[in-house]
Design a protein around this motif. Structure first.
Motif, PDB file in Angstrom:
ATOM      1  N   SER A 148       0.823  -1.206   0.000  1.00 18.49           N
ATOM      2  CA  SER A 148       0.000   0.000   0.000  1.00 18.49           C
ATOM      3  C   SER A 148       0.860   1.260   0.000  1.00 18.49           C
ATOM      4  N   ILE A 149       0.272   2.334  -0.513  1.00 17.01           N
ATOM      5  CA  ILE A 149       0.885   3.663  -0.429  1.00 17.01           C
ATOM      6  C   ILE A 149      -0.126   4.600   0.229  1.00 17.01           C
ATOM      7  N   SER A 150       0.373   5.728   0.706  1.00 13.39           N
ATOM      8  CA  SER A 150      -0.527   6.791   1.147  1.00 13.39           C
ATOM      9  C   SER A 150      -0.044   8.098   0.553  1.00 13.39           C
ATOM     10  N   VAL A 151      -0.991   8.980   0.269  1.00  5.18           N
ATOM     11  CA  VAL A 151      -0.670  10.260  -0.367  1.00  5.18           C
ATOM     12  C   VAL A 151      -1.134  11.397   0.533  1.00  5.18           C
ATOM     13  N   THR A 152      -0.442  12.517   0.412  1.00  2.00           N
ATOM     14  CA  THR A 152      -0.641  13.677   1.276  1.00  2.00           C
ATOM     15  C   THR A 152      -1.351  14.806   0.529  1.00  2.00           C
ATOM     16  N   PRO A 153      -1.598  15.934   1.208  1.00  2.00           N
ATOM     17  CA  PRO A 153      -2.206  17.081   0.523  1.00  2.00           C
ATOM     18  C   PRO A 153      -1.408  17.620  -0.651  1.00  2.00           C
ATOM     19  N   ASP A 154      -0.140  17.227  -0.799  1.00  2.00           N
ATOM     20  CA  ASP A 154       0.608  17.734  -1.951  1.00  2.00           C
ATOM     21  C   ASP A 154       0.111  17.174  -3.268  1.00  2.00           C
ATOM     22  N   ILE A 155      -0.848  16.248  -3.215  1.00  2.00           N
ATOM     23  CA  ILE A 155      -1.488  15.775  -4.444  1.00  2.00           C
ATOM     24  C   ILE A 155      -2.178  16.925  -5.168  1.00  2.00           C
ATOM     25  N   ALA A 156      -2.471  18.004  -4.445  1.00  2.00           N
ATOM     26  CA  ALA A 156      -3.145  19.155  -5.043  1.00  2.00           C
ATOM     27  C   ALA A 156      -2.263  19.906  -6.025  1.00  2.00           C
ATOM     28  N   TYR A 157      -0.931  19.763  -5.883  1.00  2.00           N
ATOM     29  CA  TYR A 157      -0.039  20.569  -6.714  1.00  2.00           C
ATOM     30  C   TYR A 157       1.210  19.845  -7.217  1.00  2.00           C
ATOM     31  N   GLU A 158       1.435  18.609  -6.799  1.00  2.00           N
ATOM     32  CA  GLU A 158       2.623  17.871  -7.238  1.00  2.00           C
ATOM     33  C   GLU A 158       2.262  16.880  -8.351  1.00  2.00           C
ATOM     34  N   GLU A 159       2.791  17.125  -9.543  1.00  2.00           N
ATOM     35  CA  GLU A 159       2.461  16.291 -10.697  1.00  2.00           C
ATOM     36  C   GLU A 159       2.917  14.850 -10.515  1.00  2.00           C
ATOM     37  N   ASP A 160       4.075  14.640  -9.881  1.00  2.00           N
ATOM     38  CA  ASP A 160       4.576  13.278  -9.685  1.00  2.00           C
ATOM     39  C   ASP A 160       3.621  12.453  -8.824  1.00  2.00           C
TER      40      ASP A 160
END
Length: 267
Positions: free
Chosen positions: A181-193
Motif C-alpha cells: 500500500s501507499i498513502s498520499v498527502t495534501p501535496d497531491i493538489a499541486y505535485e504532478e509526480d
C-alpha cells in the motif's frame, strides 16, 4: 463519508496545538481515527500515552524514523525491548525505513555516510513486525525502496505501507505486484509526480495521510497541517480516478480499516 489519517506525527505538535487537534478529531464524526507514528523511544512513549488517553481515536505505531542520527547499540536495544513489550497494543511498527534525504545531504557535502547500520536496524524492525504479524509503516523512497522490498519479501511481510512514496515506475510496478500500500498527502493538489503515481496505483492499495505537522504549499500554504485535510486528498484522488467522491472515500476508508484492522465504528 468517513476518513482515517493514516500517517500523523501527533507527538511533534506543540501541546496546545495537539490538545485542540485531538478535540477537533473527537468532535468530527467523519474523522474516525488517526494512525500516530513515532520517531524514537521518547516519541513512542508519548504516542503510547496519547493512545491510552484517547483509545480507538488514536492508533499508535512505534519505531525509529531513519532521517536522524542513529542511536548507539544500547539505545537501539532499549527501543527494541520496549517495542517487544508493547507491540501487542500497537497497530503497526513504524515509522521505520532508510535515510534517503540524510544520505543525499551528506553526499552533496562530500561527507561519508554509512548506510549499512541503518539497514541492520531496519531488518530488526522488519523481523519484529513479522514475528508479531503486524503491518509496517515505511519511509523508503527512490532507490532505497528496492532494498526495502527485498527485505520485506525475505521476511514474507504482506502488509507494508509506503508512506508519501516517490520512485521510478519499475519500483512502483514491483510494489503493486507485491500488494503493498501507499498513502498520499495534501501535496497531491499541486505535485504532478504524486498525481501520476495515483493515476497508476490501484485504488484498493491507496490510503490518505497528512504527515503532520509537516507543512504544505499551494492551497495549504501558511496553514497548520491538520487531519481534516485528508478529505481534500480523497477528493483529488477521486478526480484523478474519475470516480465519485463518496465511493472513493468509502474505498479508501475500507482500505485503511482493513490494513490496520480498525473496526468500522468507534467503541
Amino acid at each position: 463519508m468517513h476518513f482515517i489519517d493514516s500517517h500523523l506525527h501527533l507527538d511533534l505538535y506543540e501541546e496546545v496545538q495537539r490538545k485542540v487537534m485531538i478535540q477537533d478529531i473527537a468532535d468530527n464524526p467523519a474523522l474516525r481515527a488517526v494512525i500516530a507514528v513515532s520517531m524514537n523511544l521518547a516519541s513512542s512513549l508519548t504516542t503510547k500515552e496519547l493512545a491510552e488517553n484517547y483509545p480507538n481515536l488514536i492508533r499508535p505505531a512505534y519505531g525509529f524514523h531513519p532521517e536522524q542520527e542513529l542511536p548507539d547499540g544500547a539505545e537501539q536495544q532499549e527501543l527494541l525491548v520496549w517495542m517487544e513489550k508493547h507491540i501487542r497494543n500497537a497497530v503497526a511498527v513504524g515509522e521505520v525505513g532508510l535515510p534517503y534525504y540524510r544520505r543525499k545531504e551528506a553526499e552533496s557535502q562530500k561527507r561519508s555516510f554509512e548506510l549499512q547500520p541503518y539497514y541492520d536496524l531496519l531488518e530488526k524492525f522488519v523481523r519484529l513486525a513479522a514475528s508479531h504479524h503486524k503491518p509496517i509503516i515505511l519511509h523508503a523512497v527512490y532507490e532505497d525502496a528496492e532494498r526495502v522490498i527485498d527485505l520485506l519479501q525475505q521476511y514474507h511481510i504482506q502488509r507494508a505501507h509506503f508512506h508519501w512514496f516517490k520512485g521510478p515506475v519499475e519500483t512502483v510496478n514491483r510494489m503493486i505486484d507485491s500488494g503493498y500500500s501507499i498513502s498520499v498527502t495534501p501535496d497531491i493538489a499541486y505535485e504532478e509526480d504524486i498525481q501520476k503515481l495515483v493515476s497508476v496505483y490501484p485504488l484498493d492499495l491507496i490510503m490518505v495521510e497528512t504527515d503532520g505537522p509537516w507543512p504544505f504549499e499551494g492551497p495549504y500554504k501558511g496553514r497548520m497541517t491538520h487531519p481534516v485535510m485528508v478529505a481534500d486528498v480523497v477528493r483529488h484522488v477521486a478526480a484523478i480516478k474519475g470516480m465519485g467522491v463518496k465511493e472513493t472515500a468509502a474505498r479508501i476508508y475500507s482500505n485503511t480499516s482493513r490494513f490496520y484492522r480498525i473496526g468500522e465504528y468507534r467503541d
